[in-house]
Design a protein around this motif. Structure first.
Motif, PDB file in Angstrom:
ATOM      1  N   VAL A 113       0.825  -1.216   0.000  1.00  0.00           N
ATOM      2  CA  VAL A 113       0.000   0.000   0.000  1.00  0.00           C
ATOM      3  C   VAL A 113       0.855   1.261   0.000  1.00  0.00           C
ATOM      4  O   VAL A 113       0.370   2.349  -0.280  1.00  0.00           O
ATOM      5  CB  VAL A 113      -0.961   0.030   1.211  1.00  0.00           C
ATOM      6  N   LYS A 135      -5.137   4.222  -3.814  1.00  0.00           N
ATOM      7  CA  LYS A 135      -5.984   3.224  -3.160  1.00  0.00           C
ATOM      8  C   LYS A 135      -6.460   2.144  -4.137  1.00  0.00           C
ATOM      9  O   LYS A 135      -6.641   0.991  -3.747  1.00  0.00           O
ATOM     10  CB  LYS A 135      -7.174   3.927  -2.501  1.00  0.00           C
ATOM     11  N   TRP A 138      -4.303  -0.982  -4.026  1.00  0.00           N
ATOM     12  CA  TRP A 138      -4.188  -1.778  -2.815  1.00  0.00           C
ATOM     13  C   TRP A 138      -4.841  -3.138  -3.016  1.00  0.00           C
ATOM     14  O   TRP A 138      -5.843  -3.267  -3.718  1.00  0.00           O
ATOM     15  CB  TRP A 138      -4.860  -1.089  -1.636  1.00  0.00           C
ATOM     16  N   VAL A 146      -7.252  -4.872   4.310  1.00  0.00           N
ATOM     17  CA  VAL A 146      -6.165  -4.417   3.450  1.00  0.00           C
ATOM     18  C   VAL A 146      -4.988  -5.369   3.623  1.00  0.00           C
ATOM     19  O   VAL A 146      -4.606  -5.699   4.747  1.00  0.00           O
ATOM     20  CB  VAL A 146      -5.733  -2.975   3.818  1.00  0.00           C
TER      21      VAL A 146
END
Length: 163
Positions: A113, A135, A138, A146
């Motif tokens: 990330v 994002k 990710w 996540v």
């Protein structure tokens, strides 16, 4: 507590305030090396610094710590403070600045990330300099968490942003 509470989504960390043993040495690191702007001195024993003119992102003081030793590594306390850079090129620029200054880097990781560079300030406080990936890039587990990893950061690829 009877009602479940969730912090508002727009909440952010406003600043960090660190005890340091030598204010001039801390200013050399945060102001002169990392490039934060000095916004004000609070007497001769505290300083406040920012990025972009905010009143302060970093507070430094020697009120109870002047001349003191670093905090013990094997005790509770701050693990590191993290500074989020807006772009990958910005992260590459600070990395090159650290290399040029021959400042010791303690680690560099790709977390999936984000991409991060780790070092310590002169008082042994951990410092992370990082940038987030968009994002949309990710990865998520089937349960919706996540996915974060700790892989080696490709330093040469990052420095390629400067060309």
């Amino acid at each position: 507590m009877s009602k479940e509470y969730t912090v508002p989504s727009k909440t952010s960390v406003g600043h960090v305030h660190l005890k340091v043993s030598n204010l001039d040495r801390a200013l050399e690191f945060y102001r002169d090396l990392l490039g934060f702007e000095l916004t004000t001195m609070y007497g001769e024993r505290a300083a406040f610094l920012s990025a972009g003119g905010y009143h302060h992102h970093i507070g430094l003081n020697t009120w109870n710590s002047a001349g003191g030793p670093p905090a013990p590594r094997n005790s509770a306390g701050l693990y590191h403070v993290a500074f989020l850079y807006p772009t990958r090129k910005d992260l590459a620029e600070i990395l090159q600045r650290l290399i040029d200054a021959e400042y010791p880097i303690t680690g560099a990781s790709d977390h999936g990330v984000s991409e991060a560079i780790y070092l310590e300030d002169p008082d042994g406080n951990g410092v992370e300099l990082y940038r987030d990936r968009p994002k949309e890039e990710w990865a998520y587990s089937k349960g919706g968490s996540v996915k974060m990893v700790t892989e080696p950061l490709d330093i040469e690829d990052l420095l390629g942003e400067l060309n």
